[in-house]
Scaffold this motif. Sequence first.
Motif, PDB file in Angstrom:
ATOM      1  N   PRO A 119      51.170   2.144  19.091  1.00  0.00           N
ATOM      2  CA  PRO A 119      50.633   1.702  20.392  1.00  0.00           C
ATOM      3  C   PRO A 119      51.008   2.665  21.504  1.00  0.00           C
ATOM      4  O   PRO A 119      51.577   2.278  22.532  1.00  0.00           O
ATOM      5  CB  PRO A 119      51.324   0.347  20.585  1.00  0.00           C
ATOM      6  CG  PRO A 119      52.682   0.562  19.962  1.00  0.00           C
ATOM      7  CD  PRO A 119      52.481   1.518  18.797  1.00  0.00           C
ATOM      8  N   LEU A 120      50.707   3.945  21.332  1.00  0.00           N
ATOM      9  CA  LEU A 120      51.156   4.955  22.281  1.00  0.00           C
ATOM     10  C   LEU A 120      50.323   4.945  23.559  1.00  0.00           C
ATOM     11  O   LEU A 120      49.114   4.704  23.524  1.00  0.00           O
ATOM     12  CB  LEU A 120      51.064   6.345  21.651  1.00  0.00           C
ATOM     13  CG  LEU A 120      51.947   6.623  20.439  1.00  0.00           C
ATOM     14  CD1 LEU A 120      51.653   8.013  19.888  1.00  0.00           C
ATOM     15  CD2 LEU A 120      53.422   6.491  20.796  1.00  0.00           C
ATOM     16  N   PRO A 121      50.957   5.249  24.698  1.00  0.00           N
ATOM     17  CA  PRO A 121      50.172   5.506  25.902  1.00  0.00           C
ATOM     18  C   PRO A 121      49.462   6.853  25.755  1.00  0.00           C
ATOM     19  O   PRO A 121      49.782   7.622  24.836  1.00  0.00           O
ATOM     20  CB  PRO A 121      51.233   5.565  27.005  1.00  0.00           C
ATOM     21  CG  PRO A 121      52.459   6.046  26.306  1.00  0.00           C
ATOM     22  CD  PRO A 121      52.402   5.437  24.917  1.00  0.00           C
ATOM     23  N   TYR A 122      48.530   7.138  26.633  1.00  0.00           N
ATOM     24  CA  TYR A 122      47.827   8.416  26.521  1.00  0.00           C
ATOM     25  C   TYR A 122      47.314   8.849  27.882  1.00  0.00           C
ATOM     26  O   TYR A 122      46.997   8.028  28.744  1.00  0.00           O
ATOM     27  CB  TYR A 122      46.662   8.326  25.525  1.00  0.00           C
ATOM     28  CG  TYR A 122      45.745   7.161  25.755  1.00  0.00           C
ATOM     29  CD1 TYR A 122      44.644   7.272  26.605  1.00  0.00           C
ATOM     30  CD2 TYR A 122      45.981   5.936  25.124  1.00  0.00           C
ATOM     31  CE1 TYR A 122      43.796   6.192  26.822  1.00  0.00           C
ATOM     32  CE2 TYR A 122      45.143   4.841  25.348  1.00  0.00           C
ATOM     33  CZ  TYR A 122      44.056   4.982  26.193  1.00  0.00           C
ATOM     34  OH  TYR A 122      43.236   3.907  26.419  1.00  0.00           O
ATOM     35  N   ALA A 123      47.277  10.148  28.066  1.00  0.00           N
ATOM     36  CA  ALA A 123      46.791  10.724  29.325  1.00  0.00           C
ATOM     37  C   ALA A 123      45.292  10.968  29.235  1.00  0.00           C
ATOM     38  O   ALA A 123      44.781  11.343  28.181  1.00  0.00           O
ATOM     39  CB  ALA A 123      47.518  12.033  29.599  1.00  0.00           C
ATOM     40  N   MET A 124      44.603  10.757  30.348  1.00  0.00           N
ATOM     41  CA  MET A 124      43.155  10.980  30.401  1.00  0.00           C
ATOM     42  C   MET A 124      42.759  11.971  31.491  1.00  0.00           C
ATOM     43  O   MET A 124      41.738  12.635  31.381  1.00  0.00           O
ATOM     44  CB  MET A 124      42.442   9.648  30.652  1.00  0.00           C
ATOM     45  CG  MET A 124      42.539   8.653  29.517  1.00  0.00           C
ATOM     46  SD  MET A 124      41.534   9.131  28.091  1.00  0.00           S
ATOM     47  CE  MET A 124      39.882   8.864  28.710  1.00  0.00           C
ATOM     48  N   GLY A 192      43.801   8.872  17.930  1.00  0.00           N
ATOM     49  CA  GLY A 192      43.633   7.974  19.061  1.00  0.00           C
ATOM     50  C   GLY A 192      43.910   6.529  18.709  1.00  0.00           C
ATOM     51  O   GLY A 192      44.484   6.216  17.657  1.00  0.00           O
ATOM     52  N   ILE A 193      43.521   5.648  19.584  1.00  0.00           N
ATOM     53  CA  ILE A 193      43.858   4.220  19.493  1.00  0.00           C
ATOM     54  C   ILE A 193      43.475   3.648  18.132  1.00  0.00           C
ATOM     55  O   ILE A 193      42.334   3.784  17.681  1.00  0.00           O
ATOM     56  CB  ILE A 193      43.131   3.444  20.609  1.00  0.00           C
ATOM     57  CG1 ILE A 193      43.502   4.023  21.973  1.00  0.00           C
ATOM     58  CG2 ILE A 193      43.480   1.958  20.554  1.00  0.00           C
ATOM     59  CD1 ILE A 193      42.604   3.579  23.090  1.00  0.00           C
ATOM     60  N   GLY A 194      44.429   2.996  17.486  1.00  0.00           N
ATOM     61  CA  GLY A 194      44.189   2.352  16.200  1.00  0.00           C
ATOM     62  C   GLY A 194      44.186   3.284  15.015  1.00  0.00           C
ATOM     63  O   GLY A 194      43.921   2.852  13.892  1.00  0.00           O
ATOM     64  N   GLU A 195      44.501   4.573  15.235  1.00  0.00           N
ATOM     65  CA  GLU A 195      44.437   5.555  14.163  1.00  0.00           C
ATOM     66  C   GLU A 195      45.831   6.040  13.739  1.00  0.00           C
ATOM     67  O   GLU A 195      46.819   5.835  14.441  1.00  0.00           O
ATOM     68  CB  GLU A 195      43.604   6.768  14.611  1.00  0.00           C
ATOM     69  CG  GLU A 195      42.174   6.436  14.991  1.00  0.00           C
ATOM     70  CD  GLU A 195      41.336   5.951  13.818  1.00  0.00           C
ATOM     71  OE1 GLU A 195      41.683   6.281  12.671  1.00  0.00           O
ATOM     72  OE2 GLU A 195      40.339   5.244  14.050  1.00  0.00           O
ATOM     73  N   THR A 225      45.905  14.206  23.105  1.00  0.00           N
ATOM     74  CA  THR A 225      44.905  13.624  22.210  1.00  0.00           C
ATOM     75  C   THR A 225      43.552  13.514  22.908  1.00  0.00           C
ATOM     76  O   THR A 225      42.503  13.803  22.320  1.00  0.00           O
ATOM     77  CB  THR A 225      45.371  12.241  21.720  1.00  0.00           C
ATOM     78  OG1 THR A 225      46.516  12.419  20.876  1.00  0.00           O
ATOM     79  CG2 THR A 225      44.273  11.530  20.938  1.00  0.00           C
ATOM     80  N   PHE A 226      43.560  13.116  24.175  1.00  0.00           N
ATOM     81  CA  PHE A 226      42.317  12.984  24.943  1.00  0.00           C
ATOM     82  C   PHE A 226      42.176  14.078  26.003  1.00  0.00           C
ATOM     83  O   PHE A 226      41.300  14.003  26.857  1.00  0.00           O
ATOM     84  CB  PHE A 226      42.260  11.599  25.597  1.00  0.00           C
ATOM     85  CG  PHE A 226      42.232  10.473  24.593  1.00  0.00           C
ATOM     86  CD1 PHE A 226      41.086  10.202  23.876  1.00  0.00           C
ATOM     87  CD2 PHE A 226      43.369   9.719  24.347  1.00  0.00           C
ATOM     88  CE1 PHE A 226      41.056   9.183  22.933  1.00  0.00           C
ATOM     89  CE2 PHE A 226      43.353   8.689  23.414  1.00  0.00           C
ATOM     90  CZ  PHE A 226      42.194   8.416  22.704  1.00  0.00           C
TER      91      PHE A 226
END
Length: 393
Positions: A119-124, A192-195, A225-226
């Motif tokens: 459940p990592l946060p991620y930068a956009m 990414g999310i869920g992977e 990632t993003f």
Amino acid sequence: MPTALEASPGERLRTLRDLLGLTGSDLARMTGISQSWISQVETNAREPSEDRLRVIAEATDTPLSFFFAKPSSVPLDSLRFRKMASASRTLTRRISAFYGESFRVTEEVTSDARYPAPPLPYAMANELTEEDIEDLADQTRVALRLAPDKPIPHLTRALERAGVAVAPIVLSDPAGDTASTNKHFGVSYWAGIGETALIGYFPGHQGDRDRFTLAHELGHLVLHTFRPRAADPEGEANRFAGALLLPRSRAEIDITDRMTLEGYARLKANWGMSIQALILRGAAVGNIGDSRKRSLYVQISQRGWRKNEPVTVGQESPLLLWTLITKLFGTKPYVPASERLAIQPAVLRSIAPQPVAAATAAAGADHGSRTNVVQFKRRGSAGPDEPANVLAH
């Protein structure tokens, strides 16, 4: 024979050579199969016979299923490496193949075991400020269920409990000796999310270096990632690693402009970071200026600490992949798992080492030099929302 979703045997043959560090002539000598045949198969100029693939499989201790396995979902041009600029392209290609196969295996075993994705946060945002990176490191501590301002006792276990698999990468050369990877430190990928997420690292003799590599690679997962085209991904990942291992709120208190190298050594024992990384952390939060930083680095060079710092940080060992494959294949999993997972037993031993064997090897390496070793305590019991003690000791 392969389905439309699987790689061709020729592609898999090239992957096998990259994985094992073999040239076409090396493989020809091992198998008695001509180098021209190998080349033609790899370029899809001819179809391989199963008999010859079987000869190659037996000569390289590889299951025949390897040639028909669905390839890894990792786009290898998206991999992030922590490595020196002078690292060999050939070795980097081999590491890419090794990592791709490791990721494929990790996807399969975590899926079969229904292990949760991280459940990592991620930068956009296209551009990140230093404050953004600090905030994302704090959010990552929350995601990993870590205290906001305390040392991380066992970073590897924290990652694994949160669903980020960790795999040591140990390569051997054609003679069976361990190949040098001292210009590479880590490699990672998360779709990414869920992977699935996997961090691969090259175990060294310094626990603090390995911990920083894991934190740096985690930074790539969170920050890039993003944002695959970030202007300075390595610099951002280094900043993230420092912020994760020593949060700003504590760095501003613990690091002062007048601190001596002995003071930094005490901090190293507490936070599990190298003295040099701590100095950079002090500069990043604005507690030491450029002139003081330069002075400290001159002192480090004068004392011969550039490559051999005082205070030994205990090395961490991963557990997740070993735990999952033993649940799926029993207590002696490497051979039975090899055919099902379409991977060499030796590769599986590298990425999912048996904990007792790893501990014995570490004890042998450290024999006679146990003084002043910092052993980080294990985390407590898993919380109610964590997987049911899959990593319990």
